[in-house]
Design a protein around this motif. Structure first.
Motif, PDB file in Angstrom:
ATOM      1  N   HIS A 186      -3.233 -19.763  -1.071  1.00 50.26           N
ATOM      2  CA  HIS A 186      -2.299 -19.761  -2.198  1.00 50.26           C
ATOM      3  C   HIS A 186      -2.505 -18.520  -3.068  1.00 50.26           C
ATOM      4  O   HIS A 186      -1.539 -17.965  -3.611  1.00 50.26           O
ATOM      5  N   ALA A 187      -3.753 -18.087  -3.186  1.00 51.76           N
ATOM      6  CA  ALA A 187      -4.074 -16.935  -4.037  1.00 51.76           C
ATOM      7  C   ALA A 187      -3.383 -15.659  -3.582  1.00 51.76           C
ATOM      8  O   ALA A 187      -3.157 -14.748  -4.387  1.00 51.76           O
ATOM      9  N   LEU A 188      -3.033 -15.579  -2.302  1.00 52.96           N
ATOM     10  CA  LEU A 188      -2.377 -14.380  -1.787  1.00 52.96           C
ATOM     11  C   LEU A 188      -1.035 -14.116  -2.460  1.00 52.96           C
ATOM     12  O   LEU A 188      -0.561 -12.976  -2.489  1.00 52.96           O
ATOM     13  N   ASN A 189      -0.434 -15.184  -3.010  1.00 57.81           N
ATOM     14  CA  ASN A 189       0.923 -15.050  -3.555  1.00 57.81           C
ATOM     15  C   ASN A 189       1.068 -15.623  -4.965  1.00 57.81           C
ATOM     16  O   ASN A 189       2.192 -15.859  -5.410  1.00 57.81           O
ATOM     17  N   ASP A 190      -0.043 -15.833  -5.675  1.00 54.83           N
ATOM     18  CA  ASP A 190       0.104 -16.385  -7.025  1.00 54.83           C
ATOM     19  C   ASP A 190       0.430 -15.279  -8.022  1.00 54.83           C
ATOM     20  O   ASP A 190       0.579 -14.114  -7.664  1.00 54.83           O
ATOM     21  N   ALA A 219      -5.500  -4.761   0.424  1.00 50.56           N
ATOM     22  CA  ALA A 219      -4.588  -5.210  -0.633  1.00 50.56           C
ATOM     23  C   ALA A 219      -4.663  -6.719  -0.802  1.00 50.56           C
ATOM     24  O   ALA A 219      -4.600  -7.234  -1.930  1.00 50.56           O
ATOM     25  N   ALA A 220      -4.813  -7.436   0.304  1.00 52.21           N
ATOM     26  CA  ALA A 220      -4.915  -8.896   0.232  1.00 52.21           C
ATOM     27  C   ALA A 220      -6.183  -9.320  -0.510  1.00 52.21           C
ATOM     28  O   ALA A 220      -6.156 -10.227  -1.347  1.00 52.21           O
ATOM     29  N   LEU A 221      -7.301  -8.651  -0.220  1.00 56.36           N
ATOM     30  CA  LEU A 221      -8.549  -8.993  -0.898  1.00 56.36           C
ATOM     31  C   LEU A 221      -8.472  -8.629  -2.379  1.00 56.36           C
ATOM     32  O   LEU A 221      -8.966  -9.376  -3.234  1.00 56.36           O
ATOM     33  N   GLU A 222      -7.865  -7.494  -2.702  1.00 50.78           N
ATOM     34  CA  GLU A 222      -7.687  -7.126  -4.108  1.00 50.78           C
ATOM     35  C   GLU A 222      -6.902  -8.215  -4.845  1.00 50.78           C
ATOM     36  O   GLU A 222      -7.183  -8.516  -6.008  1.00 50.78           O
ATOM     37  N   LYS A 223      -5.930  -8.796  -4.167  1.00 57.16           N
ATOM     38  CA  LYS A 223      -5.155  -9.889  -4.773  1.00 57.16           C
ATOM     39  C   LYS A 223      -6.046 -11.089  -5.028  1.00 57.16           C
ATOM     40  O   LYS A 223      -6.009 -11.701  -6.107  1.00 57.16           O
ATOM     41  N   LEU A 224      -6.875 -11.450  -4.056  1.00 55.67           N
ATOM     42  CA  LEU A 224      -7.755 -12.604  -4.225  1.00 55.67           C
ATOM     43  C   LEU A 224      -8.771 -12.385  -5.335  1.00 55.67           C
ATOM     44  O   LEU A 224      -9.108 -13.314  -6.076  1.00 55.67           O
ATOM     45  N   LEU A 225      -9.261 -11.153  -5.465  1.00 54.02           N
ATOM     46  CA  LEU A 225     -10.288 -10.865  -6.464  1.00 54.02           C
ATOM     47  C   LEU A 225      -9.794 -11.126  -7.885  1.00 54.02           C
ATOM     48  O   LEU A 225     -10.598 -11.380  -8.783  1.00 54.02           O
ATOM     49  N   GLY A 226      -8.489 -11.080  -8.092  1.00 52.51           N
ATOM     50  CA  GLY A 226      -7.942 -11.332  -9.416  1.00 52.51           C
ATOM     51  C   GLY A 226      -7.436 -12.734  -9.622  1.00 52.51           C
ATOM     52  O   GLY A 226      -6.953 -13.074 -10.708  1.00 52.51           O
ATOM     53  N   SER A 227      -7.549 -13.576  -8.610  1.00 49.25           N
ATOM     54  CA  SER A 227      -6.903 -14.885  -8.644  1.00 49.25           C
ATOM     55  C   SER A 227      -7.830 -16.009  -9.090  1.00 49.25           C
ATOM     56  O   SER A 227      -8.943 -16.143  -8.584  1.00 49.25           O
ATOM     57  N   ARG A 228      -7.329 -16.827  -9.989  1.00 47.64           N
ATOM     58  CA  ARG A 228      -8.066 -18.041 -10.381  1.00 47.64           C
ATOM     59  C   ARG A 228      -8.134 -19.025  -9.211  1.00 47.64           C
ATOM     60  O   ARG A 228      -9.078 -19.804  -9.097  1.00 47.64           O
ATOM     61  N   HIS A 229      -7.117 -19.007  -8.344  1.00 47.43           N
ATOM     62  CA  HIS A 229      -7.118 -19.916  -7.199  1.00 47.43           C
ATOM     63  C   HIS A 229      -8.214 -19.556  -6.206  1.00 47.43           C
ATOM     64  O   HIS A 229      -8.744 -20.429  -5.511  1.00 47.43           O
TER      65      HIS A 229
END
Length: 275
Positions: free
Chosen positions: A87-91, A239-249
């Protein structure tokens, strides 16, 4: 109360029981001020560096250090961890640029010697700790990587017995457990690791190809594995990991976050607990 309720990030006995007499990076001490906010955010069981697969009744959470400067907070349920990472990939939470993480410099969890050679190496294999070497490593894949020119880096927590076995097997291709893994990672053109390790995640942030060399039946249990499974299949893993690193999920709590961040993470978990 579980047997691990007294394990604390700021407790010397807890740390000694986990890593022995090896010295940890001084950077980890800054996390001691962040940890209380994790306990404040959850009214159930909060575990440090311990994980088990509980039910979706959401009675327990766990947290561990990540990249020596942050905390990774996870529910004690495999299905929730993996669902939330995807879910974090697209929050809606903003990404964290790789440069912000890598800007901390050498990210070794332990106090290790600086690597003297600056020559690039074709590949590096980062092994897990002693307790996982017997049945969680695909040794045929490791040997194939070594045959192609890879160096093998022992985990800083490797027993003397295993150290002798690895020296016999890999000889001059084996890198000392006391040498900086981050320095070797920076020099490697390709990275091999297991999902128990942060090294592959750092390799992804460095835009290096990363492969998992795991043996036996792959368990969902490793606390970083949901991150690897979420990002490695993507067209742009970095880019996907960078997205996860910022995600509360995904459960990341960084020093620049407000102290309410753990509560935001727990509230996100609650949504998935009842899904």
């Amino acid at each position: 109360m579980s047997d691990f309720d007294q394990d604390r990030i700021d407790d010397a006995y807890t740390i000694l029981s986990k890593i022995g007499n090896i010295s940890r990076s001084p950077a980890l001490s800054s996390l001691e001020g962040m940890a209380p906010h994790v306990y404040d955010a959850f009214d159930g069981e909060v575990l440090f560096d311990i994980y088990y697969d509980g039910g979706r009744d959401f009675k327990s959470i766990t947290f561990t250090e990540i990249f020596s400067h942050g905390l990774l907070i996870s529910p004690c349920n495999d299905a929730m961890r993996y669902d939330m990472a995807l879910h974090a990939l697209n929050d809606e939470d903003p990404s964290v640029p790789a440069e912000r993480i890598l800007g901390w410099g050498r990210i070794d969890k332990y106090q290790l010697r600086k690597r003297l050679s600056r020559k690039p190496v074709p590949a590096a294999v980062f092994l897990p700790g002693t307790n996982l070497l017997s049945d969680k490593v695909n040794w045929a894949q490791v040997q194939a990587a070594v045959d192609a020119g890879a160096l093998v880096k022992m985990h800083p927590i490797t027993s003397a017995g295993w150290e002798r076995r690895l020296k016999q097997e890999f000889g001059s291709r084996l890198v000392s457990k006391g040498e900086s893994g981050f320095d070797l990672l920076a020099a490697a053109e390709r990275v091999y690791t297991t999902s128990n390790s942060e090294m592959g995640l750092l390799g992804i942030l460095m835009d290096k190809p990363v492969d998992l060399v795991e043996g036996g039946v792959t368990s969902k249990r490793p606390i970083y594995r949901q991150l690897y499974e979420a990002v490695l299949p993507q067209d742009n893993p970095k880019a996907a990991l960078e997205k996860l690193l910022g995600s509360r999920h995904a459960g990341f709590y960084w020093p620049w976050h407000d102290s309410s961040r753990p509560l935001e993470i727990v509230n996100a978990m609650r949504t998935f607990a009842h899904a």
